[in-house]
Design an enzyme around this catalytic site. Structure first.
Site, PDB file in Angstrom:
ATOM      1  N   PRO A  23      41.247  36.766  40.012  1.00 25.82           N
ATOM      2  CA  PRO A  23      42.089  37.576  39.841  1.00 25.82           C
ATOM      3  C   PRO A  23      42.800  37.993  41.067  1.00 25.82           C
ATOM      4  CG  PRO A  23      40.602  38.971  38.980  1.00 25.82           C
ATOM      5  CD  PRO A  23      40.039  37.108  39.751  1.00 25.82           C
ATOM      6  N   GLU A  24      42.881  36.845  42.544  1.00 29.22           N
ATOM      7  CA  GLU A  24      43.575  37.756  43.194  1.00 29.22           C
ATOM      8  C   GLU A  24      45.186  37.331  43.188  1.00 29.22           C
ATOM      9  OE1 GLU A  24      42.418  38.992  46.822  1.00 29.22           O
ATOM     10  OE2 GLU A  24      40.580  38.953  46.382  1.00 29.22           O
ATOM     11  N   ARG A  27      34.497  50.566  46.390  1.00 28.39           N
ATOM     12  CA  ARG A  27      35.079  49.271  46.912  1.00 28.39           C
ATOM     13  C   ARG A  27      34.265  48.786  47.950  1.00 28.39           C
ATOM     14  NH1 ARG A  27      38.983  46.779  43.587  1.00 28.39           N
ATOM     15  NH2 ARG A  27      37.883  44.831  44.226  1.00 28.39           N
ATOM     16  N   LYS A  57      49.344  40.974  41.587  1.00 30.12           N
ATOM     17  CA  LYS A  57      48.843  40.750  40.262  1.00 30.12           C
ATOM     18  C   LYS A  57      49.243  40.782  39.092  1.00 30.12           C
ATOM     19  CE  LYS A  57      44.284  42.070  43.068  1.00 30.12           C
ATOM     20  NZ  LYS A  57      44.306  43.425  44.251  1.00 30.12           N
TER      21      LYS A  57
END
Length: 272
Positions: free
Chosen positions: A2-3, A250, A52
DNA sequence: GCCGGATGGTAAG
DNA sequence: TTACCCTCCGGCG
């Protein structure tokens, strides 16, 4: 994955599969029982993506807002679907057609009034797949921030739709180190960065994959990337080992030689 | 078969 | 910064 590119693909697919006719909607898991009850029997008009986020516009001005987060997943079934699992938050089915869509694990699945839709939109920057003229807005936001460009690219208020993979690949392709302060980028670098991100997102929208290595794919196999999740492997351009480190929770990836911290400077160690 | 990490984002500390 | 959400998959045994 899901980008932004996959979210736009869902918008297109769900519009094609489900829009324009009354649908059955229910919540096998039960956590969206009330909302599904509102949707059940209504007509889906259009599905719109921004970054998104997905906005399902139903008749009577009702909007379903979906954000997959890290775990959310759609499953599309053509013909008689298997029974929904206990994790299925929302099931939507064309009463007269062959398609059923199951949604599980989303971070957002909610009905929004127009004001709520506006509130979500107001937190989103330009989407290279949906915002003509977004380049100037993006450039202005970069000038205003002192944060590293790597952090800024994941900020959905600055640019909507970029995730960890597109961040890593776009910064590599532009020769930008993730820790360079965004306000220090030259105007030419900022324009090239926007264009690169838009190009990668468009390719992803077309193919459904994040395949960024120039020259296209020769034969089958997984999509090829320059640096994303390639830490420790040789850079495809200079053979230096791809570095990775953690920033704001991240993983960040970069080639220390192709992406110098200071423009024009010699390569430094991977971890700042 | 289990464990850890993952493309994301929010809220708490 | 950390926890959490809550799903899938690859690596490991």
């Amino acid at each position: 994955m899901p980008e932004g590119h996959s979210i736009h693909r869902y918008a297109q697919q769900h519009t094609a599969d489900l829009a324009g006719r009354p649908l059955r909607a229910w919540s096998p898991q039960g956590r969206f029982r009330e909302g599904a009850g509102v949707l059940d029997g209504r007509v889906l008009e259009t599905v719109e993506a921004h970054g998104k986020h997905l906005f399902y516009h139903w008749q009577d001005g009702i909007c379903l807002h979906v954000h997959l987060g890290l775990f959310g997943v759609f499953r599309r079934h053509h013909g008689p679907p298997p029974p929904a699992t206990a994790q299925t938050r929302l099931a939507v089915q064309d009463a007269d057609g062959p398609v059923t869509v199951y949604l599980a694990g989303p971070s957002a699945c909610e009905l929004l009034a127009p004001a709520g839709v506006q509130e979500v939109r107001s937190r989103l920057g330009p989407d290279p797949l949906a915002s003509p003229g977004g380049s100037a807005v993006f450039a202005a936001a970069l000038r205003r921030r002192r944060s590293p460009i790597g952090a800024v690219l994941l900020d959905q208020r600055v640019i909507a739709g970029v995730g960890n993979a597109f961040r890593a690949e776009a910064l590599f392709l532009c020769g930008l180190h993730p820790e360079r302060p965004s306000a220090d980028l030259e105007p030419d670098e900022v324009r090239a960065l926007w264009r690169t991100i838009r190009r990668l997102l468009r390719a992803g929208l077309r193919t459904g994959e994040i395949h960024t290595v120039a020259g296209g794919r020769r034969g089958a196999g997984p999509p090829a990337r320059y640096v994303y999740r390639r830490d420790g492997e040789p850079c495809r351009r200079c053979q230096e080992r791809v570095a990775s480190w953690s920033s704001a929770g991240r993983r960040v990836f970069a080639c220390p030689s192709c992406q110098p911290v200071a423009p024009g400077a010699a390569a430094t160690a991977g971890s700042p």
